[in-house]
Design an enzyme around this catalytic site. Sequence first.
Site, PDB file in Angstrom:
ATOM      1  N   ARG A  15      18.797  36.571  34.964  1.00  0.00           N
ATOM      2  CA  ARG A  15      18.679  37.943  35.456  1.00  0.00           C
ATOM      3  C   ARG A  15      17.258  38.334  35.870  1.00  0.00           C
ATOM      4  O   ARG A  15      17.047  39.387  36.455  1.00  0.00           O
ATOM      5  CB  ARG A  15      19.207  38.923  34.393  1.00  0.00           C
ATOM      6  CG  ARG A  15      20.714  39.017  34.404  1.00  0.00           C
ATOM      7  CD  ARG A  15      21.216  39.917  33.307  1.00  0.00           C
ATOM      8  NE  ARG A  15      21.244  39.236  32.018  1.00  0.00           N
ATOM      9  CZ  ARG A  15      21.365  39.860  30.853  1.00  0.00           C
ATOM     10  NH1 ARG A  15      21.437  41.182  30.799  1.00  0.00           N
ATOM     11  NH2 ARG A  15      21.414  39.175  29.732  1.00  0.00           N
ATOM     12  N   THR A  79      23.251  29.836  19.853  1.00  0.00           N
ATOM     13  CA  THR A  79      22.026  29.968  19.052  1.00  0.00           C
ATOM     14  C   THR A  79      22.032  29.030  17.843  1.00  0.00           C
ATOM     15  O   THR A  79      20.990  28.509  17.451  1.00  0.00           O
ATOM     16  CB  THR A  79      21.848  31.424  18.577  1.00  0.00           C
ATOM     17  OG1 THR A  79      23.079  31.879  17.996  1.00  0.00           O
ATOM     18  CG2 THR A  79      21.485  32.342  19.728  1.00  0.00           C
ATOM     19  N   ASN A 166      22.397  43.188  14.521  1.00  0.00           N
ATOM     20  CA  ASN A 166      21.603  42.000  14.229  1.00  0.00           C
ATOM     21  C   ASN A 166      20.535  41.852  15.299  1.00  0.00           C
ATOM     22  O   ASN A 166      20.845  41.758  16.483  1.00  0.00           O
ATOM     23  CB  ASN A 166      22.535  40.777  14.247  1.00  0.00           C
ATOM     24  CG  ASN A 166      21.774  39.471  14.179  1.00  0.00           C
ATOM     25  OD1 ASN A 166      20.683  39.423  13.612  1.00  0.00           O
ATOM     26  ND2 ASN A 166      22.344  38.422  14.740  1.00  0.00           N
TER      27      ASN A 166
HETATM   28  C1  UD1 Z   1      22.387  37.043  19.654  1.00  0.00           C
HETATM   29  C2  UD1 Z   1      23.093  37.167  18.320  1.00  0.00           C
HETATM   30  C3  UD1 Z   1      23.523  38.615  18.107  1.00  0.00           C
HETATM   31  C4  UD1 Z   1      22.325  39.531  18.191  1.00  0.00           C
HETATM   32  C5  UD1 Z   1      21.579  39.327  19.495  1.00  0.00           C
HETATM   33  C6  UD1 Z   1      20.285  40.081  19.481  1.00  0.00           C
HETATM   34  C7  UD1 Z   1      24.224  35.022  18.011  1.00  0.00           C
HETATM   35  C8  UD1 Z   1      25.506  34.312  18.040  1.00  0.00           C
HETATM   36  N1  UD1 Z   1      24.258  36.315  18.331  1.00  0.00           N
HETATM   37  O1  UD1 Z   1      23.341  37.343  20.651  1.00  0.00           O
HETATM   38  O2  UD1 Z   1      24.140  38.767  16.850  1.00  0.00           O
HETATM   39  O3  UD1 Z   1      22.729  40.890  18.072  1.00  0.00           O
HETATM   40  O4  UD1 Z   1      21.269  37.918  19.685  1.00  0.00           O
HETATM   41  O5  UD1 Z   1      19.704  40.033  20.734  1.00  0.00           O
HETATM   42  O6  UD1 Z   1      23.208  34.449  17.659  1.00  0.00           O
HETATM   43  N2  UD1 Z   1      19.373  30.591  23.115  1.00  0.00           N
HETATM   44  C9  UD1 Z   1      19.031  29.266  23.150  1.00  0.00           C
HETATM   45  N3  UD1 Z   1      20.012  28.313  23.206  1.00  0.00           N
HETATM   46  C10 UD1 Z   1      21.332  28.658  23.226  1.00  0.00           C
HETATM   47  C11 UD1 Z   1      21.678  30.012  23.202  1.00  0.00           C
HETATM   48  C12 UD1 Z   1      20.676  30.949  23.132  1.00  0.00           C
HETATM   49  O7  UD1 Z   1      17.845  28.924  23.138  1.00  0.00           O
HETATM   50  O8  UD1 Z   1      22.146  27.733  23.276  1.00  0.00           O
HETATM   51  C13 UD1 Z   1      18.312  31.614  23.055  1.00  0.00           C
HETATM   52  C14 UD1 Z   1      18.331  32.480  24.299  1.00  0.00           C
HETATM   53  O9  UD1 Z   1      17.447  31.947  25.266  1.00  0.00           O
HETATM   54  C15 UD1 Z   1      17.841  33.781  23.763  1.00  0.00           C
HETATM   55  C16 UD1 Z   1      18.325  33.817  22.323  1.00  0.00           C
HETATM   56  O10 UD1 Z   1      18.592  32.472  21.980  1.00  0.00           O
HETATM   57  O11 UD1 Z   1      16.438  33.842  23.719  1.00  0.00           O
HETATM   58  C17 UD1 Z   1      19.534  34.684  22.113  1.00  0.00           C
HETATM   59  O12 UD1 Z   1      20.593  34.178  22.871  1.00  0.00           O
HETATM   60  P1  UD1 Z   1      21.656  35.125  23.554  1.00  0.00           P
HETATM   61  O13 UD1 Z   1      22.660  34.279  24.201  1.00  0.00           O
HETATM   62  O14 UD1 Z   1      20.978  36.155  24.332  1.00  0.00           O
HETATM   63  O15 UD1 Z   1      22.290  35.789  22.256  1.00  0.00           O
HETATM   64  P2  UD1 Z   1      23.187  37.071  22.223  1.00  0.00           P
HETATM   65  O16 UD1 Z   1      24.514  36.770  22.755  1.00  0.00           O
HETATM   66  O17 UD1 Z   1      22.461  38.219  22.806  1.00  0.00           O
END
Ligand code: UD1
Length: 454
Positions: A15, A79, A166
Amino acid sequence: MSTTVIILAAGKGTRMRSQLPKVLQPLAGRPLLGHVIETAKKLQAQNIITIYGHGGELVKNRFAAEQIEWVEQAEQLGTGHAVQMTLPVLPQDGISLILYGDVPLVRQSTLEQLLEASSQSGIGMITLNVENPTGYGRIVRQAGKIQAIVEHKDANEEQRQIQEINTGIYCVSNAKLHQWLPKLSNNNVQGEYYLTDIVAMAVTDGLEIASIQPELEFEVEGVNDRLQLAALEREFQQQQAKELMQQGVHLIDPSRFDLRGHLKCGQDVQIDINVIIEGDCELGDNVQLGAGCILKNTRIAAGTKVQAYSVFENAIVGENTQIGPFARLRPGTNLGNDVHIGNFVEVKNSNIGQGSKANHFTYLGDADIGADCNIGAGTITCNYDGANKHRTVIEDNVFIGTNNSLVAPIKIGQGATTGAGSTLTRDVADHSLAVERAKQFEKANYQRPQKLKK
Ligand code: UD1
Ligand code: CA
Protein backbone atom coordinates in the site's frame (compact mmCIF):
# COMPACT_ATOMS: atom_id res chain seq x y z
CA MET A 1 18.35 -11.86 32.27
CA SER A 2 19.59 -11.50 28.71
CA THR A 3 17.21 -9.84 26.27
CA THR A 4 16.82 -10.64 22.59
CA VAL A 5 14.94 -8.28 20.31
CA ILE A 6 13.12 -9.92 17.41
CA ILE A 7 11.99 -7.54 14.68
CA LEU A 8 9.46 -8.62 12.06
CA ALA A 9 10.32 -6.83 8.85
CA ALA A 10 9.34 -9.21 6.07
CA GLY A 11 6.24 -7.35 4.88
CA LYS A 12 6.02 -6.04 1.32
CA GLY A 13 4.18 -2.84 2.10
CA THR A 14 2.12 -2.94 -1.09
CA ARG A 15 0.00 0.00 0.00
CA MET A 16 2.99 2.35 0.09
CA ARG A 17 3.11 2.01 -3.72
CA SER A 18 6.86 2.42 -3.64
CA GLN A 19 10.02 0.80 -4.99
CA LEU A 20 11.52 1.12 -1.54
CA PRO A 21 10.81 -1.68 0.96
CA LYS A 22 8.39 -0.39 3.58
CA VAL A 23 10.78 -0.63 6.52
CA LEU A 24 13.22 1.65 4.66
CA GLN A 25 10.67 4.44 4.24
CA PRO A 26 11.86 7.45 6.25
CA LEU A 27 10.18 8.85 9.30
CA ALA A 28 11.85 11.92 10.80
CA GLY A 29 14.71 11.39 8.36
CA ARG A 30 15.47 7.81 9.32
CA PRO A 31 14.17 4.46 8.01
CA LEU A 32 11.26 3.01 9.98
CA LEU A 33 13.40 0.00 10.86
CA GLY A 34 16.21 2.32 11.99
CA HIS A 35 13.99 3.69 14.74
CA VAL A 36 13.28 0.19 16.03
CA ILE A 37 16.95 -0.79 15.90
CA GLU A 38 17.92 2.36 17.80
CA THR A 39 15.40 1.55 20.52
CA ALA A 40 16.61 -2.07 20.69
CA LYS A 41 20.16 -0.81 21.18
CA LYS A 42 19.06 1.49 24.00
CA LEU A 43 17.60 -1.57 25.75
CA GLN A 44 21.04 -3.13 25.65
CA ALA A 45 19.65 -6.18 23.95
CA GLN A 46 22.11 -9.09 23.81
CA ASN A 47 21.18 -9.70 20.22
CA ILE A 48 18.86 -8.27 17.61
CA ILE A 49 17.31 -10.69 15.15
CA THR A 50 15.58 -9.16 12.15
CA ILE A 51 13.29 -11.22 9.97
CA TYR A 52 13.43 -10.01 6.41
CA GLY A 53 11.72 -10.99 3.19
CA HIS A 54 10.82 -8.39 0.59
CA GLY A 55 13.71 -6.18 -0.49
CA GLY A 56 16.02 -8.32 1.60
CA GLU A 57 19.39 -7.25 0.25
CA LEU A 58 18.45 -3.56 0.24
CA VAL A 59 17.32 -3.78 3.83
CA LYS A 60 20.40 -5.70 4.96
CA ASN A 61 22.78 -3.33 3.17
CA ARG A 62 21.16 -0.30 4.73
CA PHE A 63 22.01 -1.66 8.18
CA ALA A 64 25.31 -3.34 7.32
CA ALA A 65 27.07 -1.37 10.06
CA GLU A 66 24.79 -2.74 12.79
CA GLN A 67 25.30 -5.93 14.76
CA ILE A 68 22.18 -7.71 13.60
CA GLU A 69 21.35 -11.32 12.89
CA TRP A 70 19.31 -11.59 9.71
CA VAL A 71 16.83 -14.39 9.26
CA GLU A 72 14.97 -14.85 6.03
CA GLN A 73 11.26 -15.56 5.77
CA ALA A 74 11.01 -16.34 2.08
CA GLU A 75 7.26 -16.93 2.08
CA GLN A 76 4.99 -14.95 4.34
CA LEU A 77 2.80 -17.46 6.06
CA GLY A 78 1.90 -15.34 9.08
CA THR A 79 3.38 -13.63 12.11
CA GLY A 80 3.84 -16.95 13.92
CA HIS A 81 5.65 -18.40 10.92
CA ALA A 82 7.90 -15.33 10.86
CA VAL A 83 9.01 -15.84 14.46
CA GLN A 84 9.43 -19.59 13.84
CA MET A 85 12.20 -18.64 11.41
CA THR A 86 14.29 -17.36 14.32
CA LEU A 87 14.27 -20.65 16.26
CA PRO A 88 17.58 -21.96 14.83
CA VAL A 89 19.39 -18.86 16.14
CA LEU A 90 17.23 -18.00 19.14
CA PRO A 91 19.01 -18.58 22.48
CA GLN A 92 17.49 -21.24 24.75
CA ASP A 93 17.34 -18.98 27.77
CA GLY A 94 16.66 -15.31 28.32
CA ILE A 95 13.64 -13.40 27.10
CA SER A 96 12.62 -11.90 23.75
CA LEU A 97 10.86 -8.68 22.87
CA ILE A 98 8.92 -9.06 19.64
CA LEU A 99 8.72 -5.79 17.68
CA TYR A 100 7.85 -4.70 14.14
CA GLY A 101 9.87 -2.87 11.53
CA ASP A 102 6.80 -0.88 10.59
CA VAL A 103 5.87 0.12 14.15
CA PRO A 104 8.73 2.56 14.56
CA LEU A 105 8.04 4.66 17.61
CA VAL A 106 7.62 2.33 20.55
CA ARG A 107 9.67 3.87 23.35
CA GLN A 108 12.43 2.46 25.47
CA SER A 109 10.57 3.23 28.70
CA THR A 110 7.47 1.35 27.51
CA LEU A 111 9.50 -1.72 26.56
CA GLU A 112 11.34 -1.64 29.89
CA GLN A 113 7.97 -1.59 31.58
CA LEU A 114 6.88 -4.58 29.49
CA LEU A 115 10.07 -6.50 30.34
CA GLU A 116 9.52 -5.78 34.02
CA ALA A 117 5.84 -6.82 33.90
CA SER A 118 6.68 -10.05 32.03
CA SER A 119 9.58 -11.16 34.21
CA GLN A 120 7.38 -13.18 36.58
CA SER A 121 5.36 -15.34 34.22
CA GLY A 122 7.64 -15.12 31.18
CA ILE A 123 4.96 -13.73 28.88
CA GLY A 124 3.49 -10.27 28.54
CA MET A 125 2.10 -7.99 25.89
CA ILE A 126 1.14 -4.42 25.08
CA THR A 127 -2.56 -3.85 24.58
CA LEU A 128 -4.55 -0.72 23.86
CA ASN A 129 -8.15 0.38 24.29
CA VAL A 130 -9.41 2.00 21.11
CA GLU A 131 -12.62 3.60 19.85
CA ASN A 132 -12.71 1.56 16.68
CA PRO A 133 -11.07 -1.89 17.03
CA THR A 134 -12.00 -3.07 13.51
CA GLY A 135 -9.27 -5.17 11.95
CA TYR A 136 -7.25 -5.76 15.11
CA GLY A 137 -6.89 -8.89 17.20
CA ARG A 138 -9.12 -8.66 20.27
CA ILE A 139 -8.02 -9.38 23.82
CA VAL A 140 -10.36 -11.92 25.40
CA ARG A 141 -10.31 -11.70 29.20
CA GLN A 142 -12.00 -13.72 31.92
CA ALA A 143 -12.15 -12.31 35.42
CA GLY A 144 -9.65 -9.72 34.21
CA LYS A 145 -7.13 -12.29 33.01
CA ILE A 146 -6.11 -12.61 29.38
CA GLN A 147 -7.40 -15.89 27.91
CA ALA A 148 -6.73 -15.53 24.19
CA ILE A 149 -6.33 -13.22 21.24
CA VAL A 150 -8.95 -13.57 18.54
CA GLU A 151 -8.24 -12.06 15.13
CA HIS A 152 -10.95 -9.76 13.77
CA LYS A 153 -11.66 -12.12 10.89
CA ASP A 154 -12.03 -15.07 13.26
CA ALA A 155 -14.04 -13.22 15.91
CA ASN A 156 -17.76 -13.66 16.59
CA GLU A 157 -20.15 -10.71 17.01
CA GLU A 158 -19.67 -10.60 20.77
CA GLN A 159 -15.87 -10.68 20.51
CA ARG A 160 -15.94 -7.91 17.92
CA GLN A 161 -17.43 -5.60 20.57
CA ILE A 162 -14.20 -5.88 22.58
CA GLN A 163 -12.30 -2.59 22.43
CA GLU A 164 -9.05 -3.81 23.93
CA ILE A 165 -6.79 -4.73 21.02
CA ASN A 166 -3.53 -6.55 20.50
CA THR A 167 -0.75 -4.16 19.48
CA GLY A 168 1.35 -7.14 18.39
CA ILE A 169 4.20 -6.34 20.76
CA TYR A 170 5.09 -9.12 23.18
CA CYS A 171 7.72 -10.20 25.61
CA VAL A 172 8.15 -13.98 25.81
CA SER A 173 10.71 -16.27 27.42
CA ASN A 174 12.87 -17.94 24.80
CA ALA A 175 12.32 -21.36 26.37
CA LYS A 176 8.59 -20.91 25.82
CA LEU A 177 9.03 -19.75 22.24
CA HIS A 178 11.04 -22.91 21.55
CA GLN A 179 8.24 -24.92 23.14
CA TRP A 180 5.21 -23.21 21.60
CA LEU A 181 6.14 -22.02 18.11
CA PRO A 182 6.56 -25.49 16.55
CA LYS A 183 3.01 -26.26 17.67
CA LEU A 184 1.28 -23.42 15.78
CA SER A 185 -1.25 -24.39 13.16
CA ASN A 186 -2.80 -22.42 10.32
CA ASN A 187 -6.27 -23.66 10.96
CA ASN A 188 -8.05 -20.29 10.80
CA VAL A 189 -9.95 -18.03 8.43
CA GLN A 190 -6.77 -16.57 6.88
CA GLY A 191 -4.87 -19.87 6.72
CA GLU A 192 -1.93 -18.20 8.47
CA TYR A 193 0.31 -19.22 11.35
CA TYR A 194 -0.78 -16.71 13.97
CA LEU A 195 1.75 -15.65 16.57
CA THR A 196 -1.22 -14.64 18.69
CA ASP A 197 -2.03 -18.32 19.31
CA ILE A 198 0.84 -18.56 21.79
CA VAL A 199 -1.34 -16.65 24.23
CA ALA A 200 -3.87 -19.46 24.46
CA MET A 201 -0.96 -21.94 24.80
CA ALA A 202 0.39 -19.94 27.72
CA VAL A 203 -3.03 -20.06 29.38
CA THR A 204 -3.15 -23.83 28.88
CA ASP A 205 0.25 -24.03 30.57
CA GLY A 206 -1.24 -22.18 33.54
CA LEU A 207 0.70 -18.96 32.95
CA GLU A 208 -0.72 -15.55 33.66
CA ILE A 209 -0.20 -13.14 30.78
CA ALA A 210 1.02 -9.74 31.88
CA SER A 211 -0.15 -6.69 29.97
CA ILE A 212 0.63 -3.01 29.89
CA GLN A 213 -0.64 -0.08 27.85
CA PRO A 214 1.64 2.51 26.25
CA GLU A 215 1.78 6.04 27.60
CA LEU A 216 1.45 7.48 24.11
CA GLU A 217 -0.86 5.91 21.55
CA PHE A 218 1.43 6.51 18.58
CA GLU A 219 4.03 4.20 20.10
CA VAL A 220 2.09 1.20 18.85
CA GLU A 221 0.83 2.65 15.58
CA GLY A 222 1.99 0.91 12.42
CA VAL A 223 2.62 2.29 8.97
CA ASN A 224 0.84 0.73 5.99
CA ASP A 225 0.40 3.64 3.62
CA ARG A 226 1.71 7.14 3.09
CA LEU A 227 -1.20 8.73 4.93
CA GLN A 228 -0.34 6.78 8.05
CA LEU A 229 3.33 7.58 7.56
CA ALA A 230 2.61 11.32 7.38
CA ALA A 231 0.24 11.18 10.35
CA LEU A 232 2.81 9.35 12.46
CA GLU A 233 5.52 11.79 11.39
CA ARG A 234 3.35 14.68 12.66
CA GLU A 235 2.65 12.97 15.98
CA PHE A 236 6.32 12.25 16.46
CA GLN A 237 7.32 15.82 15.58
CA GLN A 238 4.76 17.21 18.01
CA GLN A 239 6.12 14.97 20.73
CA GLN A 240 9.71 16.05 20.05
CA ALA A 241 8.67 19.70 20.00
CA LYS A 242 6.90 19.23 23.32
CA GLU A 243 9.97 17.65 24.88
CA LEU A 244 12.18 20.51 23.65
CA MET A 245 9.80 23.11 25.04
CA GLN A 246 9.74 21.28 28.37
CA GLN A 247 13.53 21.59 28.37
CA GLY A 248 13.14 25.36 27.92
CA VAL A 249 13.49 25.84 24.17
CA HIS A 250 11.31 28.62 22.77
CA LEU A 251 9.65 27.25 19.67
CA ILE A 252 7.62 30.04 18.14
CA ASP A 253 5.24 27.49 16.64
CA PRO A 254 5.74 23.83 17.64
CA SER A 255 3.57 22.69 14.74
CA ARG A 256 6.03 24.21 12.30
CA PHE A 257 9.24 22.62 13.54
CA ASP A 258 10.90 19.45 12.28
CA LEU A 259 13.64 17.52 14.00
CA ARG A 260 15.09 14.66 11.95
CA GLY A 261 17.77 13.51 14.33
CA HIS A 262 18.97 14.81 17.65
CA LEU A 263 19.13 18.35 18.99
CA LYS A 264 20.86 19.49 22.14
CA CYS A 265 20.02 23.00 23.32
CA GLY A 266 21.33 25.39 25.95
CA GLN A 267 19.09 27.85 27.76
CA ASP A 268 16.81 30.35 26.07
CA VAL A 269 17.28 29.08 22.57
CA GLN A 270 14.69 30.59 20.24
CA ILE A 271 13.59 28.88 17.05
CA ASP A 272 11.33 30.60 14.55
CA ILE A 273 8.92 28.80 12.25
CA ASN A 274 9.74 26.19 9.58
CA VAL A 275 13.19 25.33 10.85
CA ILE A 276 14.46 21.83 9.99
CA ILE A 277 17.14 20.18 12.12
CA GLU A 278 18.85 17.05 10.76
CA GLY A 279 21.45 14.64 12.13
CA ASP A 280 23.17 15.69 15.34
CA CYS A 281 22.97 19.39 16.12
CA GLU A 282 23.80 21.51 19.12
CA LEU A 283 22.73 25.07 19.95
CA GLY A 284 24.34 27.03 22.79
CA ASP A 285 22.61 29.40 25.21
CA ASN A 286 20.60 32.22 23.65
CA VAL A 287 21.10 31.04 20.07
CA GLN A 288 18.36 32.35 17.79
CA LEU A 289 17.39 30.67 14.53
CA GLY A 290 15.31 32.69 12.07
CA ALA A 291 12.48 31.31 9.99
CA GLY A 292 13.20 28.59 7.46
CA CYS A 293 16.74 27.74 8.54
CA ILE A 294 18.04 24.23 7.85
CA LEU A 295 20.77 22.73 10.01
CA LYS A 296 22.46 19.39 9.51
CA ASN A 297 25.15 18.05 11.85
CA THR A 298 25.97 21.56 13.00
CA ARG A 299 27.11 23.11 16.26
CA ILE A 300 26.37 26.73 17.02
CA ALA A 301 27.81 28.34 20.15
CA ALA A 302 26.12 30.67 22.62
CA GLY A 303 24.74 34.03 21.64
CA THR A 304 24.79 33.53 17.89
CA LYS A 305 21.92 34.95 15.86
CA VAL A 306 21.01 33.31 12.59
CA GLN A 307 18.63 35.18 10.33
CA ALA A 308 16.04 33.61 8.06
CA TYR A 309 16.68 30.97 5.41
CA SER A 310 20.26 30.12 6.25
CA VAL A 311 21.45 26.58 5.50
CA PHE A 312 24.15 24.73 7.44
CA GLU A 313 25.77 21.37 6.90
CA ASN A 314 28.61 19.94 9.00
CA ALA A 315 29.50 23.39 10.25
CA ILE A 316 30.88 24.69 13.53
CA VAL A 317 29.95 28.21 14.50
CA GLY A 318 31.45 30.24 17.36
CA GLU A 319 29.87 32.50 19.95
CA ASN A 320 28.05 35.74 19.24
CA THR A 321 28.32 35.42 15.49
CA GLN A 322 25.75 36.87 13.10
CA ILE A 323 24.68 34.85 10.13
CA GLY A 324 22.29 35.36 7.24
CA PRO A 325 19.71 35.90 6.02
CA PHE A 326 20.31 33.49 3.12
CA ALA A 327 23.75 32.31 4.16
CA ARG A 328 25.04 28.87 3.21
CA LEU A 329 27.61 27.16 5.42
CA ARG A 330 28.76 23.94 3.83
CA PRO A 331 30.79 21.04 5.27
CA GLY A 332 34.05 21.97 6.92
CA THR A 333 33.01 25.51 7.81
CA ASN A 334 34.52 26.58 11.09
CA LEU A 335 33.66 30.08 12.28
CA GLY A 336 35.30 31.73 15.30
CA ASN A 337 33.56 34.03 17.74
CA ASP A 338 32.03 37.37 16.67
CA VAL A 339 32.16 36.51 12.97
CA HIS A 340 29.62 38.05 10.57
CA ILE A 341 28.44 36.10 7.53
CA GLY A 342 25.83 38.01 5.57
CA ASN A 343 23.36 37.39 2.78
CA PHE A 344 24.26 35.19 -0.16
CA VAL A 345 27.58 34.21 1.33
CA GLU A 346 28.70 30.62 0.81
CA VAL A 347 31.45 29.11 2.95
CA LYS A 348 32.97 25.66 2.45
CA ASN A 349 35.89 23.86 4.09
CA SER A 350 37.14 27.11 5.54
CA ASN A 351 38.24 28.54 8.86
CA ILE A 352 37.26 32.10 9.65
CA GLY A 353 38.88 33.77 12.66
CA GLN A 354 37.41 35.86 15.42
CA GLY A 355 35.78 39.12 14.42
CA SER A 356 36.11 38.63 10.66
CA LYS A 357 33.29 39.65 8.34
CA ALA A 358 31.99 38.64 4.93
CA ASN A 359 28.70 40.39 4.69
CA HIS A 360 27.57 40.25 1.08
CA PHE A 361 27.58 37.93 -1.97
CA THR A 362 30.78 36.00 -1.44
CA TYR A 363 32.22 32.51 -1.92
CA LEU A 364 34.85 31.39 0.55
CA GLY A 365 36.00 27.86 -0.24
CA ASP A 366 39.13 26.09 1.05
CA ALA A 367 40.22 29.26 2.81
CA ASP A 368 41.98 30.01 6.09
CA ILE A 369 41.02 33.46 7.17
CA GLY A 370 42.51 35.03 10.28
CA ALA A 371 41.00 37.39 12.83
CA ASP A 372 39.51 40.84 12.17
CA CYS A 373 39.46 40.61 8.39
CA ASN A 374 36.93 42.29 6.17
CA ILE A 375 36.04 40.47 2.98
CA GLY A 376 34.48 42.85 0.47
CA ALA A 377 31.19 42.20 -1.25
CA GLY A 378 31.35 39.85 -4.21
CA THR A 379 34.70 38.32 -3.34
CA ILE A 380 35.41 34.84 -4.67
CA THR A 381 38.14 32.45 -3.66
CA CYS A 382 39.01 30.71 -6.93
CA ASN A 383 39.81 27.40 -5.28
CA TYR A 384 39.38 25.06 -8.24
CA ASP A 385 41.63 24.86 -11.28
CA GLY A 386 39.43 22.34 -13.03
CA ALA A 387 41.25 19.39 -11.51
CA ASN A 388 42.50 20.25 -8.04
CA LYS A 389 41.42 22.35 -5.08
CA HIS A 390 43.84 24.91 -3.64
CA ARG A 391 43.79 26.94 -0.44
CA THR A 392 43.54 30.64 0.04
CA VAL A 393 45.25 31.98 3.15
CA ILE A 394 44.24 35.38 4.44
CA GLU A 395 46.12 36.39 7.56
CA ASP A 396 44.88 38.58 10.41
CA ASN A 397 43.59 42.07 9.91
CA VAL A 398 43.40 41.94 6.11
CA PHE A 399 41.02 44.12 4.10
CA ILE A 400 39.88 42.51 0.85
CA GLY A 401 38.28 45.09 -1.45
CA THR A 402 34.98 44.61 -3.17
CA ASN A 403 34.64 42.07 -5.97
CA ASN A 404 38.06 40.45 -5.69
CA SER A 405 38.98 37.13 -7.27
CA LEU A 406 41.64 35.39 -5.19
CA VAL A 407 43.20 32.72 -7.39
CA ALA A 408 44.44 29.93 -5.14
CA PRO A 409 46.92 28.88 -4.00
CA ILE A 410 47.49 32.37 -2.67
CA LYS A 411 48.40 34.06 0.58
CA ILE A 412 47.42 37.57 1.58
CA GLY A 413 49.81 38.63 4.38
CA GLN A 414 48.64 40.14 7.63
CA GLY A 415 47.48 43.71 7.60
CA ALA A 416 47.40 43.81 3.78
CA THR A 417 44.78 45.64 1.71
CA THR A 418 43.55 44.77 -1.78
CA GLY A 419 41.85 47.14 -4.19
CA ALA A 420 38.30 46.72 -5.41
CA GLY A 421 37.88 44.58 -8.52
CA SER A 422 41.31 42.93 -8.30
CA THR A 423 42.02 39.49 -9.63
CA LEU A 424 45.01 38.41 -7.57
CA THR A 425 47.15 35.47 -8.63
CA ARG A 426 50.28 36.13 -6.54
CA ASP A 427 50.87 36.35 -2.80
CA VAL A 428 50.52 39.77 -1.20
CA ALA A 429 53.11 40.81 1.40
CA ASP A 430 52.21 41.84 4.94
CA HIS A 431 50.88 45.38 5.32
CA SER A 432 51.04 46.21 1.58
CA LEU A 433 48.32 47.37 -0.82
CA ALA A 434 47.73 45.23 -3.91
CA VAL A 435 45.63 46.46 -6.81
CA GLU A 436 45.18 44.63 -10.08
CA ARG A 437 42.90 46.25 -12.61
CA ALA A 438 43.05 47.95 -16.01
CA LYS A 439 43.51 51.71 -16.03
CA GLN A 440 40.30 53.66 -16.36
CA PHE A 441 39.66 54.64 -19.96
CA GLU A 442 37.63 57.77 -20.63
CA LYS A 443 36.30 59.38 -23.84
CA ALA A 444 34.77 62.84 -23.53
CA ASN A 445 31.31 63.59 -24.99
CA TYR A 446 30.75 59.97 -25.89
CA GLN A 447 27.64 59.18 -27.98
CA ARG A 448 25.90 55.88 -27.32
CA PRO A 449 24.76 53.99 -30.45
CA GLN A 450 21.30 55.03 -31.69
CA LYS A 451 18.50 52.74 -32.76
CA LEU A 452 18.41 52.45 -36.55
CA LYS A 453 15.26 53.88 -38.17
CA LYS A 454 13.50 51.45 -40.49
C1 UD1 B 1 -1.37 -8.59 13.73
C2 UD1 B 1 -1.91 -9.41 14.89
C3 UD1 B 1 -3.14 -8.71 15.46
C4 UD1 B 1 -2.79 -7.31 15.90
C5 UD1 B 1 -2.16 -6.53 14.76
C6 UD1 B 1 -1.62 -5.22 15.25
C7 UD1 B 1 -1.43 -11.73 14.28
C8 UD1 B 1 -1.99 -12.99 13.80
N1 UD1 B 1 -2.29 -10.71 14.39
O1 UD1 B 1 -2.36 -8.59 12.73
O2 UD1 B 1 -3.64 -9.43 16.57
O3 UD1 B 1 -3.95 -6.63 16.37
O4 UD1 B 1 -1.05 -7.28 14.19
O5 UD1 B 1 -1.22 -4.45 14.17
O6 UD1 B 1 -0.26 -11.65 14.62
N2 UD1 B 1 4.81 -10.12 9.02
C9 UD1 B 1 5.90 -10.84 8.63
N3 UD1 B 1 5.73 -12.09 8.09
C10 UD1 B 1 4.49 -12.63 7.94
C11 UD1 B 1 3.37 -11.89 8.33
C12 UD1 B 1 3.57 -10.64 8.88
O7 UD1 B 1 7.04 -10.38 8.75
O8 UD1 B 1 4.43 -13.76 7.45
C13 UD1 B 1 4.99 -8.77 9.59
C14 UD1 B 1 4.36 -7.72 8.71
O9 UD1 B 1 5.33 -7.22 7.80
C15 UD1 B 1 3.96 -6.69 9.71
C16 UD1 B 1 3.65 -7.48 10.97
O10 UD1 B 1 4.30 -8.72 10.82
O11 UD1 B 1 5.02 -5.82 10.03
C17 UD1 B 1 2.18 -7.66 11.22
O12 UD1 B 1 1.63 -8.39 10.16
P1 UD1 B 1 0.17 -8.10 9.63
O13 UD1 B 1 -0.12 -9.08 8.58
O14 UD1 B 1 0.00 -6.68 9.36
O15 UD1 B 1 -0.66 -8.48 10.93
P2 UD1 B 1 -2.16 -8.12 11.21
O16 UD1 B 1 -3.04 -8.94 10.37
O17 UD1 B 1 -2.35 -6.65 11.16
CA1 CA C 1 40.18 42.99 -12.75
